[in-house]
Design an enzyme around this catalytic site. Sequence first.
Site: not given
Length: 260
Positions: A129-131
């Site tokens: 997950l790129d957050v």
Amino acid sequence: MLRPRIIPCLLVHEGGLVKTVSFKNPKYVGDPINAVKIFNEKESDELIVLDIDATVHGNEPDYKLIADLAAECRMPLCYGGGIRSVAQAKRIISLGVEKIALSAAAIEDPELIARIAEEIGSQSVVVVLDVKKRMLSKEYDVFLHNGRKNTKLNAIEVAQRAAALGAGEIVINSIEHDGQMKGYDLALAQKVRAAVGVPITLLGGAGSLDDVADLIRSCGVVGASAGSLFVFKGAYKAVLINYPTVAQRDALVGRALGWA
């Protein structure tokens, strides 16, 4: 006994190894296969390789590169980039890769996590997950396509759902901390660690082994992944593949967890 893992993360762009800052301005730093050979010699705990072009351009995974990486790699290998089906995941595992990483596909079709886990086992399914933190908020959004598209989905909720669907590991990649080399987002790491029962790995921000120790001290048994830390050296960021020795890792983990 489970112990923290210290994991180099290699980004592949146009066939070469690159490093980004806040997901922008990829800088060429070498050949992926040569980097794997060096990490072999240094007895790396594990290795993550992410093709940052495949999903954005709608490409198939680069099976030739994957096969070459798997043949060379003497440590557990996780590969992500362009995986959108069970068949692709199974093919990659058949090439000798231990884990496949899903990102955009896991958001656009969450049930894909369950379908792949059923075929290859949860232990081999990683969701990345790129957050990024919301403006004026303590919450984090999930972004797709190298940070270009904000899904407006809550990162913690997405991580929880991915774990519930069968992901065996969650990798949290901080867009804001990427390439900054000023330390991990420890508040984010703690939120994810408290919310998710499966192993987690944090990526983005490590600039020294002290940063790795801070993460382990803050969250316990986690994966500490980094790119810049293991490909750059010195204030001017000269390209140099590096990694702590076994003795250095043992000492770092021992101090961080109070084992020594």
